[in-house]
Design a protein around this motif. Structure first.
Motif, short mmCIF file in Angstrom:
data_model
loop_
_atom_site.label_atom_id
_atom_site.label_comp_id
_atom_site.label_asym_id
_atom_site.label_seq_id
_atom_site.Cartn_x
_atom_site.Cartn_y
_atom_site.Cartn_z
N ASN A 1 -2.99 -3.84 -5.59
CA ASN A 1 -4.09 -2.90 -5.41
C ASN A 1 -3.55 -1.58 -4.88
O ASN A 1 -2.34 -1.42 -4.65
CB ASN A 1 -5.19 -3.49 -4.51
N SER A 2 -4.41 -0.62 -4.66
CA SER A 2 -3.97 0.72 -4.29
C SER A 2 -3.24 0.74 -2.95
O SER A 2 -2.26 1.48 -2.77
CB SER A 2 -5.15 1.68 -4.26
N ILE A 3 -3.67 -0.09 -1.98
CA ILE A 3 -3.03 -0.10 -0.66
C ILE A 3 -1.61 -0.65 -0.77
O ILE A 3 -0.67 -0.09 -0.19
CB ILE A 3 -3.85 -0.95 0.34
N GLU A 4 -1.46 -1.71 -1.51
CA GLU A 4 -0.12 -2.30 -1.69
C GLU A 4 0.80 -1.33 -2.43
O GLU A 4 1.99 -1.22 -2.11
CB GLU A 4 -0.22 -3.63 -2.43
N LYS A 5 0.26 -0.62 -3.40
CA LYS A 5 1.07 0.35 -4.15
C LYS A 5 1.58 1.47 -3.23
O LYS A 5 2.73 1.88 -3.32
CB LYS A 5 0.25 0.94 -5.29
N VAL A 6 0.68 1.97 -2.36
CA VAL A 6 1.09 3.02 -1.42
C VAL A 6 2.22 2.51 -0.52
O VAL A 6 3.24 3.19 -0.33
CB VAL A 6 -0.11 3.48 -0.57
#
Length: 264
Positions: free
Chosen positions: A153-158
């Motif tokens: 998800n976006s948090i893990e990608k960041v």
């Protein structure tokens, strides 16, 4: 018996769980006091068995009697006192792990601890479980979680971009790489972790510098080298940030006062 020990989940579960660490004074007759823990960018689920521990964060003092506790992201060092006949087993979760549970808003939850009921946990675990049983249950749950969440998800990608970055990286560079709205991802990141992206970067930067100091001979590696290697502007910047968290300087830092990660 070692006061501090570490245990590791399966490679598949490591996507969401960093490790398990234990503070074991269960056979002790004396109080273990004034031990310190540094921030590391993770959440912790603590299982206290026996008498109690005291934890002093930058916000308040917590007396943690037997039970289950959720520990937020810490931004400063934490002082720990462990009473006799007490063992604490701590499940360390990566910063992005809570983001797979969107019902939790952690925006204003840092440097804090709350007691939780065992029924609130998504995986099966009991107060008196041995570490081996906890590992088995964690692997069973999180290996299935990986299968249900194959994509980041976006948090893990960041977090992944920050972790893999060889050079100092800004929030604007991260959102440009991911083609995200900067305002939206900032809000989502703080809701999932309690930290701003910038603060998370600073915590990882600081912890990496401490681990490097411990793993090398500081007399052979100058503070300037450590500072520049870990993307600080210069030695003065490094020392100032170091003192912000530890209230001491790199030269006077005593690793024996801290519970520090073992080198795997």
């Amino acid at each position: 018996m070692s006061l501090y020990s570490e245990y590791y989940v399966s490679p598949k579960s490591e996507r969401f769980v960093s490790k398990i660490w234990c503070l074991d004074n269960s056979a002790g007759e004396n109080l273990i006091e004034n031990k310190l823990v540094l921030p590391n960018g993770c959440f912790n689920l603590a299982i206290v068995c026996g008498n109690a521990i005291e934890v002093h964060t930058s916000k308040k003092k917590y007396e943690m009697n037997e039970g289950f506790y959720f520990c937020s992201q810490m931004t400063n060092k934490v002082l720990v006192n462990i009473r006799p006949q007490t063992k604490v087993t701590i499940i360390q979760l990566h910063a992005w792990t809570l983001s797979i549970f969107p019902q939790y808003d952690l925006s204003n939850f840092t440097d804090s601890i709350i007691e939780i009921a065992v029924s609130e946990l998504p995986f099966k675990i009991n107060l008196k479980d041995a570490v081996e049983t906890i590992l088995e249950n964690l692997n069973s749950y999180f290996e299935k979680t990986v299968d249900l969440n194959p994509d980041q998800n976006s948090i893990e990608k960041v977090c992944e971009i920050i972790k893999l970055s060889e050079n100092e990286i800004s929030v604007s560079e991260i959102v440009k790489t991911l083609n995200f709205s900067q305002r939206l991802i900032q809000i989502k990141f703080k809701s999932a972790t309690g930290l701003t992206i910038k603060k998370y970067i600073q915590i990882l930067q600081f912890r990496k510098s401490v681990d490097q100091m411990i793993d090398t001979d500081i007399e052979k590696r100058s503070l300037t080298e450590i500072a520049l290697y870990n993307k600080y502007f210069d030695q003065s910047h490094f020392i100032r940030k170091f003192k912000d968290v530890t209230k001491t300087t790199p030269k006077t830092f005593n690793p024996d006062s801290y519970f520090l990660s073992k080198k795997r």
